[in-house]
Each structure stands twice: as C-alpha cells, then as structure tokens.
Design an enzyme around this catalytic site. Structure first.
Site, short mmCIF file in Angstrom:
data_model
loop_
_atom_site.label_atom_id
_atom_site.label_comp_id
_atom_site.label_asym_id
_atom_site.label_seq_id
_atom_site.Cartn_x
_atom_site.Cartn_y
_atom_site.Cartn_z
N SER A 200 -20.20 10.76 41.25
CA SER A 200 -21.35 10.83 42.15
C SER A 200 -22.07 12.17 42.11
O SER A 200 -21.47 13.20 41.79
CB SER A 200 -20.90 10.56 43.58
OG SER A 200 -20.14 9.39 43.64
N1 SAH Z 1 -15.24 8.74 43.39
C1 SAH Z 1 -15.39 8.77 41.96
C2 SAH Z 1 -16.60 8.00 41.46
C3 SAH Z 1 -16.58 6.58 41.86
S1 SAH Z 1 -17.40 5.49 40.76
C4 SAH Z 1 -15.43 10.18 41.44
O1 SAH Z 1 -15.35 11.13 42.21
O2 SAH Z 1 -15.52 10.34 40.23
C5 SAH Z 1 -16.75 4.02 41.47
C6 SAH Z 1 -15.36 3.70 41.02
O3 SAH Z 1 -14.89 2.61 41.79
C7 SAH Z 1 -15.29 3.24 39.56
O4 SAH Z 1 -14.38 4.03 38.86
C8 SAH Z 1 -14.82 1.79 39.67
O5 SAH Z 1 -13.99 1.40 38.61
C9 SAH Z 1 -14.07 1.80 40.99
N2 SAH Z 1 -13.92 0.51 41.63
C10 SAH Z 1 -14.78 -0.52 41.71
N3 SAH Z 1 -14.25 -1.53 42.43
C11 SAH Z 1 -13.00 -1.12 42.82
C12 SAH Z 1 -11.99 -1.72 43.59
N4 SAH Z 1 -12.10 -2.95 44.09
N5 SAH Z 1 -10.86 -1.02 43.81
C13 SAH Z 1 -10.70 0.23 43.29
N6 SAH Z 1 -11.64 0.84 42.55
C14 SAH Z 1 -12.79 0.18 42.32
#
Ligand code: SAH
Length: 311
Positions: free
Chosen positions: A160
């Site tokens: 993000s």
């Molecule tokens: N917080 C992260 C960026 C998040 S991007 C950082 O600091 O880098 C969103 C992430 O959520 C992705 O890696 C995606 O694979 C994950 N995601 C999506 N659906 C999910 C779920 N149901 N449970 C866990 N992770 C999930």
C-alpha cells in the site's frame, strides 16, 4: 456503468484523489502496432547489406573526406569528453542506493506525505520513519520505495501507499502490549509497522508464496516475533482471538462476521468496504464495552480484492 476491467497491478491501497480524473487504461506492449519483419508490406525495398569496407559515394570519394574537419572534431569531442562524463553521472543512479539515501527518502516521506497531510499520531510518524520500506519491495523498485504510491510485490498484489498504511495504523489506535490481527500480509510491511508498536502481531496471507516470502523477510529484518500464517483471513485467526485491533488490507464488499466476533469489547476493526473491483471506503468499526458496534466512514481508497473462498 463502466464496462472496462481493471488490471490488479494498477490497483491497491491508494487513496483516491477526488481532483484527479480517471486515467485511461495503460496500453499493453502488444497494443503498440508491432511491425513484423516477416511482413513484406513493411519492407517493399529490402535494405542493402551493410558495407564492411570503405564507404564511397557515387563520384568515388570516401564519404569521410566530405565531413568538414569541424564536424569531425565535434564527434571526437563528444566521444572522448562528453560520453565519459555522462556515464560517470549515470553510475550513481544505477548503483544500489546507500542507507543514507533511504534514510533521507524516508524522512521526506514522513514530512511531506504523512505529517503535512494530516497524520498526527506521534507514534505512527515515528514508526513510519524507522521501518525500512525499501526492504519490502522488489529490488528493482527500491529507489522509489518511499514515493507516494503503492508498488507491486509479485503475484499481482501490491504494497500500500505509505499514507494509507499510516492512516490505517492511526485509525486502529494501537497501544503497546495490544493484540493485533492483520488480514492480507502481502510483503509484510504493514505487519512490521504494527510490530514496532506492539509485540503481539498476527498476520494471515492467502497466497502461499507471499506468506513464505514475508515470513522470511520479517525474520531477516528483526521482526521474528510477528506470527505469519498461510490461510484465509476471512475467517480470522480464532486460536489467538480476541483482538484489540484488526486491520484488513484487501477490499471487501461486506465486513466478515468472524472478524467482528474476534474483536474485543473496546476493539477497533479497520477495513476497506465497497466494490472489490473499483473503489472502497476505509471503514472503522468500533465495538464498545457492552459489545455494541458502530461504524465510521473515513477515506476513499482502492485496494486489491479480499478473496472469500480458499483457492
Ligand atoms: N498489507 C500488505 C499489502 C496487502 S495487499 C503489505 O503491507 O504489503 C493485499 C493482500 O491480501 C494480498 O497479498 C492478498 O493475497 C491478500 N489476501 C487477499 N484475500 C485474502 C484473504 N482472504 N486472506 C488473507 N489474505 C488475503
């Protein structure tokens, strides 16, 4: 109703600027009107083979003799003086940046992109000024790790925008010693930010490659106490519940009920809710001491989608 689709690499954790108009979708490599060398239409007159020997014009003189002396000197000057100077100037940009470069970029980010835009929590500003964001992005993106934008982290996912990370951390009002759950580990950056505030961080990632990568990265960077799990965070992590705060860093079209259940009385849940393809509103759900929940809408954002079913 728009009918275009959005490339997930273009989406995530970016604050929507209401002033900016939607930009057209980027053209892909294949769209650029490639010219096929096999297509005779593009080569009606094949070029003559390159000459290896001296080049003569129609009257038999060497072409080089026709170039004025001044022009030749200019070419020599460019080759022997300007080119080496240009290469010397370019080298620092190509070389890996120093710790000092990253420290300055991080300080600029905290001042310009966080403090000046309303992030006021001293603890959040301090932490954002310490976590090495460049260690959580792809090596080729390190030089722009502290820019005001999200970046790709592989598997079509993104880390993000720094402002959104700081905003969510501030909204969750986390104090040292509190228990925090993050859904969507991604690169592990948000988890590291949380770990600078409290020792009890739990984070779940649905993509195995990212879960493994971020667990290794967090260990290497000294955040070994962060608990990383590969799994579907829609269901929370009941074994360690209840939590003082839960941060969901992927877009949902509703608030997952298991997450509300796993929140302590007095707990805070921060989650982007809206369209999982377009925009969402960063939403703060608060559970009071009696277990009653209230909801506040905080900020327009764009995140990659939360996956509901395990792959
Ligand atoms: N917080 C992260 C960026 C998040 S991007 C950082 O600091 O880098 C969103 C992430 O959520 C992705 O890696 C995606 O694979 C994950 N995601 C999506 N659906 C999910 C779920 N149901 N449970 C866990 N992770 C999930």
């Amino acid at each position: 109703m728009q009918s275009s689709t959005i490339d997930p690499a273009e989406v995530d954790a970016v604050q929507i600027d209401p002033q900016k108009k939607a930009s057209p979708l980027p053209r892909r490599e294949g769209d650029r009107g490639r010219v096929s060398s096999r297509n005779p239409i593009h080569h009606p007159h094949p070029a003559p083979p390159p000459s290896r020997g001296r080049v003569h014009n129609s009257s038999g003189y060497r072409l080089a003799d026709e170039i004025p002396v001044l022009t030749r000197d200019l070419f020599r000057f460019l080759r022997f003086a300007v080119l080496p100077v240009f290469l010397c100037l370019l080298t620092p940009a190509l070389a890996p940046a120093s710790d000092d470069f990253y420290a300055k970029a991080r300080a600029r980010m905290v001042e310009q992109d966080l403090r000046k835009r309303g992030i006021a929590d001293a603890r959040v500003l301090d932490v954002m000024g310490r976590v090495p964001r460049h260690a959580f992005v792809l090596p080729s993106d390190r030089f722009r790790a502290y820019g005001d934008h999200p970046l790709p982290i592989g598997e079509g996912q993104t880390i993000s925008q720094p402002y959104v990370v700081a905003f969510m951390t501030q909204a969750a009002r986390i104090k040292p010693g509190e228990r925090v759950l993050e859904v969507g580990t991604g690169s592990g950056y948000q988890a590291a930010v949380l770990a600078e505030i409290t020792d009890h961080v739990y984070t779940i990632e649905i993509r195995q490659g990212l879960a493994r990568g971020s667990a290794d990265r967090l260990k290497t960077l000294g955040y070994a106490r962060v608990n990383v799990r590969h799994g579907n965070g829609y269901h929370g992590w009941p074994e360690h519940a209840p939590y003082d705060a839960i941060l969901v860093t992927a877009a949902a079209n509703h608030i997952p009920p298991p997450l509300i259940q796993q929140l302590k009385p007095g707990g805070r849940l921060v989650i982007p809710v809206g369209s999982t393809t377009y925009h969402q509103t960063l939403t703060l759900l608060t559970k009071d001491a009696a277990g009653k929940v209230s909801v506040d809408h905080l900020l327009d954002v764009r995140f990659v989608p939360l996956i509901y079913k395990s792959p």
